[in-house]
Design a protein around this motif. Structure first.
Motif, PDB file in Angstrom:
ATOM      1  N   MET A 201      40.392  45.244  46.547  1.00  0.00           N
ATOM      2  CA  MET A 201      41.063  45.946  45.462  1.00  0.00           C
ATOM      3  C   MET A 201      42.098  46.899  46.057  1.00  0.00           C
ATOM      4  O   MET A 201      41.848  47.576  47.041  1.00  0.00           O
ATOM      5  N   LEU A 202      43.245  46.960  45.452  1.00  0.00           N
ATOM      6  CA  LEU A 202      44.361  47.789  45.876  1.00  0.00           C
ATOM      7  C   LEU A 202      44.341  49.121  45.135  1.00  0.00           C
ATOM      8  O   LEU A 202      44.101  49.170  43.931  1.00  0.00           O
ATOM      9  N   GLU A 203      44.598  50.192  45.889  1.00  0.00           N
ATOM     10  CA  GLU A 203      44.768  51.514  45.282  1.00  0.00           C
ATOM     11  C   GLU A 203      46.071  52.083  45.817  1.00  0.00           C
ATOM     12  O   GLU A 203      46.340  52.016  47.016  1.00  0.00           O
ATOM     13  N   PHE A 204      46.882  52.642  44.940  1.00  0.00           N
ATOM     14  CA  PHE A 204      48.165  53.231  45.299  1.00  0.00           C
ATOM     15  C   PHE A 204      48.159  54.689  44.872  1.00  0.00           C
ATOM     16  O   PHE A 204      47.789  54.993  43.734  1.00  0.00           O
ATOM     17  N   ASN A 205      48.549  55.598  45.791  1.00  0.00           N
ATOM     18  CA  ASN A 205      48.582  57.025  45.471  1.00  0.00           C
ATOM     19  C   ASN A 205      49.911  57.618  45.891  1.00  0.00           C
ATOM     20  O   ASN A 205      50.316  57.476  47.057  1.00  0.00           O
ATOM     21  N   PHE A 206      50.574  58.295  44.962  1.00  0.00           N
ATOM     22  CA  PHE A 206      51.773  59.053  45.290  1.00  0.00           C
ATOM     23  C   PHE A 206      51.319  60.363  45.915  1.00  0.00           C
ATOM     24  O   PHE A 206      50.469  61.053  45.355  1.00  0.00           O
ATOM     25  N   ILE A 207      51.871  60.716  47.085  1.00  0.00           N
ATOM     26  CA  ILE A 207      51.470  61.955  47.756  1.00  0.00           C
ATOM     27  C   ILE A 207      52.476  63.072  47.462  1.00  0.00           C
ATOM     28  O   ILE A 207      52.127  64.100  46.907  1.00  0.00           O
ATOM     29  N   ASN A 208      53.739  62.872  47.841  1.00  0.00           N
ATOM     30  CA  ASN A 208      54.808  63.819  47.538  1.00  0.00           C
ATOM     31  C   ASN A 208      56.099  63.266  48.114  1.00  0.00           C
ATOM     32  O   ASN A 208      56.072  62.475  49.057  1.00  0.00           O
ATOM     33  N   HIS A 209      57.218  63.681  47.571  1.00  0.00           N
ATOM     34  CA  HIS A 209      58.555  63.276  48.018  1.00  0.00           C
ATOM     35  C   HIS A 209      58.602  61.756  48.178  1.00  0.00           C
ATOM     36  O   HIS A 209      58.496  61.058  47.204  1.00  0.00           O
ATOM     37  N   SER A 210      58.744  61.243  49.402  1.00  0.00           N
ATOM     38  CA  SER A 210      58.788  59.788  49.611  1.00  0.00           C
ATOM     39  C   SER A 210      57.462  59.253  50.137  1.00  0.00           C
ATOM     40  O   SER A 210      57.377  58.104  50.545  1.00  0.00           O
ATOM     41  N   SER A 211      56.448  60.085  50.133  1.00  0.00           N
ATOM     42  CA  SER A 211      55.164  59.701  50.725  1.00  0.00           C
ATOM     43  C   SER A 211      54.196  59.126  49.691  1.00  0.00           C
ATOM     44  O   SER A 211      54.066  59.647  48.581  1.00  0.00           O
ATOM     45  N   PHE A 212      53.532  58.072  50.122  1.00  0.00           N
ATOM     46  CA  PHE A 212      52.495  57.459  49.298  1.00  0.00           C
ATOM     47  C   PHE A 212      51.468  56.812  50.222  1.00  0.00           C
ATOM     48  O   PHE A 212      51.692  56.652  51.414  1.00  0.00           O
ATOM     49  N   SER A 213      50.337  56.444  49.652  1.00  0.00           N
ATOM     50  CA  SER A 213      49.313  55.727  50.407  1.00  0.00           C
ATOM     51  C   SER A 213      48.937  54.462  49.656  1.00  0.00           C
ATOM     52  O   SER A 213      48.995  54.400  48.425  1.00  0.00           O
ATOM     53  N   VAL A 214      48.570  53.464  50.437  1.00  0.00           N
ATOM     54  CA  VAL A 214      48.055  52.211  49.909  1.00  0.00           C
ATOM     55  C   VAL A 214      46.684  52.024  50.547  1.00  0.00           C
ATOM     56  O   VAL A 214      46.538  52.159  51.767  1.00  0.00           O
ATOM     57  N   ILE A 215      45.690  51.726  49.723  1.00  0.00           N
ATOM     58  CA  ILE A 215      44.316  51.597  50.210  1.00  0.00           C
ATOM     59  C   ILE A 215      43.768  50.235  49.815  1.00  0.00           C
ATOM     60  O   ILE A 215      43.915  49.804  48.673  1.00  0.00           O
ATOM     61  N   LYS A 216      43.127  49.599  50.787  1.00  0.00           N
ATOM     62  CA  LYS A 216      42.375  48.374  50.518  1.00  0.00           C
ATOM     63  C   LYS A 216      41.151  48.386  51.434  1.00  0.00           C
ATOM     64  O   LYS A 216      41.279  48.573  52.641  1.00  0.00           O
ATOM     65  N   ASN A 217      39.974  48.205  50.869  1.00  0.00           N
ATOM     66  CA  ASN A 217      38.726  48.140  51.645  1.00  0.00           C
ATOM     67  C   ASN A 217      38.585  49.317  52.606  1.00  0.00           C
ATOM     68  O   ASN A 217      38.270  49.147  53.777  1.00  0.00           O
ATOM     69  N   ASN A 218      38.852  50.511  52.138  1.00  0.00           N
ATOM     70  CA  ASN A 218      38.739  51.732  52.942  1.00  0.00           C
ATOM     71  C   ASN A 218      39.733  51.812  54.093  1.00  0.00           C
ATOM     72  O   ASN A 218      39.592  52.658  54.966  1.00  0.00           O
ATOM     73  N   ILE A 219      40.724  50.936  54.135  1.00  0.00           N
ATOM     74  CA  ILE A 219      41.815  51.035  55.097  1.00  0.00           C
ATOM     75  C   ILE A 219      42.960  51.730  54.368  1.00  0.00           C
ATOM     76  O   ILE A 219      43.407  51.265  53.312  1.00  0.00           O
ATOM     77  N   ILE A 220      43.422  52.845  54.925  1.00  0.00           N
ATOM     78  CA  ILE A 220      44.458  53.644  54.279  1.00  0.00           C
ATOM     79  C   ILE A 220      45.732  53.595  55.114  1.00  0.00           C
ATOM     80  O   ILE A 220      45.719  53.930  56.303  1.00  0.00           O
ATOM     81  N   LEU A 221      46.817  53.179  54.482  1.00  0.00           N
ATOM     82  CA  LEU A 221      48.145  53.233  55.069  1.00  0.00           C
ATOM     83  C   LEU A 221      48.911  54.325  54.339  1.00  0.00           C
ATOM     84  O   LEU A 221      49.036  54.286  53.116  1.00  0.00           O
ATOM     85  N   THR A 222      49.414  55.302  55.082  1.00  0.00           N
ATOM     86  CA  THR A 222      50.239  56.348  54.499  1.00  0.00           C
ATOM     87  C   THR A 222      51.657  56.201  55.031  1.00  0.00           C
ATOM     88  O   THR A 222      51.865  55.928  56.210  1.00  0.00           O
ATOM     89  N   VAL A 223      52.614  56.409  54.153  1.00  0.00           N
ATOM     90  CA  VAL A 223      54.031  56.243  54.457  1.00  0.00           C
ATOM     91  C   VAL A 223      54.732  57.593  54.388  1.00  0.00           C
ATOM     92  O   VAL A 223      54.540  58.346  53.437  1.00  0.00           O
TER      93      VAL A 223
END
Length: 144
Positions: free
Chosen positions: A1-23
């Motif tokens: 399952m995909l989870e998308f979170n806006f963090i701030n400015h141009s930053s966001f995170s994408v999560i799948k199976n407890n693996i978190i990618l932050t941009v």
């Protein structure tokens, strides 16, 4: 399952199976000689989410995307991703925090987990954009 979170400015995170990618994690402070600041305070839960990231990708070296003071939230276990460059300046800086650095080759996906990847595309001399693929969902991040 995909989870998308806006963090701030141009930053966001994408999560799948407890693996978190932050941009591009600019989460606090001002940049460009105090001429830019975040429009709103980054929620603490989003800072904590970024802090837990397994992978962090930076699109380019401008401080609203690659902000050295904000990198203190990361540690030796963080996997950093940056485009392959001739000067390796960003990579050298990141190695002070973690030895887990992936220099992204143009148009070659980096597998973060099963059916979860990031593909980096250099743009002009210093910038880049990415294509994040999670299962059959594609997220194109053009940043600036």
């Amino acid at each position: 399952m995909l989870e998308f979170n806006f963090i701030n400015h141009s930053s966001f995170s994408v999560i799948k199976n407890n693996i978190i990618l932050t941009v591009d994690p600019w989460i606090e402070g001002s940049v460009f000689n105090n001429s830019w600041k975040l429009l709103s305070k980054t929620p603490n839960e989003m800072i904590q989410l970024a802090k837990q990231s397994n992978f962090v990708w930076f699109s380019h070296e401008h401080p609203d995307h690659f902000n050295p003071p904000n990198l203190r939230i990361f540690n030796k276990n963080t996997n950093f991703i940056f485009q392959k460059t001739k000067d390796k300046r960003v990579v050298k800086f990141l190695k002070k925090i973690s030895s887990n650095i992936k220099e992204a080759e143009p148009k070659k996906p980096i597998e973060l987990d099963n059916n979860f990847s990031i593909e980096v595309f250099p743009f002009q001399d210093l910038d880049s954009f990415c294509l994040i693929t999670v299962d059959n969902i594609k997220i194109l991040n053009l940043n600036d």
